[in-house]
Design a protein around this motif. Structure first.
Motif, short mmCIF file in Angstrom:
data_model
loop_
_atom_site.label_atom_id
_atom_site.label_comp_id
_atom_site.label_asym_id
_atom_site.label_seq_id
_atom_site.Cartn_x
_atom_site.Cartn_y
_atom_site.Cartn_z
N LEU A 1 2.88 9.03 1.97
CA LEU A 1 4.31 8.81 2.18
C LEU A 1 4.61 7.32 2.37
O LEU A 1 5.58 6.80 1.81
CB LEU A 1 4.80 9.59 3.41
N TYR A 2 3.77 6.65 3.13
CA TYR A 2 3.93 5.22 3.38
C TYR A 2 3.82 4.43 2.07
O TYR A 2 4.64 3.55 1.79
CB TYR A 2 2.89 4.76 4.40
N THR A 3 2.85 4.78 1.25
CA THR A 3 2.64 4.10 -0.03
C THR A 3 3.83 4.30 -0.96
O THR A 3 4.30 3.35 -1.62
CB THR A 3 1.35 4.59 -0.70
N VAL A 4 4.35 5.52 -1.03
CA VAL A 4 5.51 5.80 -1.88
C VAL A 4 6.73 5.02 -1.38
O VAL A 4 7.47 4.43 -2.19
CB VAL A 4 5.81 7.32 -1.91
N ALA A 5 6.93 4.97 -0.08
CA ALA A 5 8.08 4.24 0.47
C ALA A 5 7.95 2.74 0.20
O ALA A 5 8.95 2.08 -0.11
CB ALA A 5 8.19 4.50 1.97
N GLN A 6 6.74 2.21 0.27
CA GLN A 6 6.54 0.80 -0.05
C GLN A 6 6.87 0.52 -1.51
O GLN A 6 7.51 -0.49 -1.82
CB GLN A 6 5.09 0.38 0.22
N GLY A 7 6.47 1.41 -2.39
CA GLY A 7 6.80 1.26 -3.80
C GLY A 7 8.29 1.30 -4.04
O GLY A 7 8.83 0.52 -4.85
N GLU A 8 8.97 2.21 -3.36
CA GLU A 8 10.42 2.31 -3.49
C GLU A 8 11.09 1.02 -3.00
O GLU A 8 12.01 0.50 -3.64
CB GLU A 8 10.94 3.51 -2.70
N LEU A 9 10.60 0.49 -1.89
CA LEU A 9 11.16 -0.75 -1.35
C LEU A 9 10.96 -1.90 -2.33
O LEU A 9 11.88 -2.68 -2.58
CB LEU A 9 10.51 -1.09 -0.01
N GLU A 10 9.78 -1.99 -2.91
CA GLU A 10 9.52 -3.05 -3.88
C GLU A 10 10.45 -2.92 -5.10
O GLU A 10 10.91 -3.93 -5.63
CB GLU A 10 8.06 -3.02 -4.32
N GLY A 11 10.72 -1.69 -5.51
CA GLY A 11 11.64 -1.47 -6.62
C GLY A 11 13.05 -1.95 -6.31
O GLY A 11 13.69 -2.62 -7.13
N TRP A 12 13.54 -1.61 -5.12
CA TRP A 12 14.88 -2.05 -4.73
C TRP A 12 14.94 -3.57 -4.61
O TRP A 12 15.94 -4.19 -4.97
CB TRP A 12 15.32 -1.38 -3.43
N GLU A 13 13.88 -4.16 -4.06
CA GLU A 13 13.87 -5.62 -3.93
C GLU A 13 13.87 -6.29 -5.31
O GLU A 13 14.54 -7.32 -5.50
CB GLU A 13 12.66 -6.07 -3.10
#
Length: 126
Positions: free
Chosen positions: A89-101
């Motif tokens: 879950l943490y890894t997926v959320a980090q990926g999502e954050l990187e996408g938004w950034e």
């Protein structure tokens, strides 16, 4: 959530997109923090479960056997599974954050290009 930057955005669309990105970055950052804390809790739970299992099997002959027996305990397996799930879950959320950034950076670049285009058009009329 699917987010697409318009091909030739108007100033209003740029503003709307920037606000959307900023709001989603904030929301996802909060999720990432929660998931990171959850991973830390699960790591601690796993370490405690492993320590308990090592104590249970301390009467075995060598360290390799003790560790192998400890890793087969159901409560250790459960702790590992929970840690793996929290880490995913943490890894997926980090990926999502990187996408938004990345989207936000792209929007800022588009806004700067638009500003330079407008400034160039205004300079022609002076």
């Amino acid at each position: 959530m699917t987010f697409t930057i318009p091909a030739n955005p108007t100033p209003h669309e740029m503003n709307r997109c920037l606000v959307t990105c900023a709001n989603n970055i904030s929301m996802v950052q909060q999720k990432v923090c929660e998931y990171k804390a959850n991973v830390a809790f699960k790591q601690t739970a796993y370490k405690r479960a492993m320590a308990k299992a090592l104590v249970i099997h301390q009467d075995k002959k060598n360290a390799t056997l003790i560790k192998a027996m400890a890793e087969l305990e159901p409560f250790v397996i459960n702790a590992i599974d929970e840690l793996d799930q929290a880490t995913a879950l943490y890894t997926v959320a980090q990926g999502e954050l990187e996408g938004w950034e990345a989207q936000f950076v792209a929007l800022r670049k588009i806004a700067e290009i638009k500003r330079m285009e407008i400034q160039g058009k205004l300079d022609k009329y002076e």
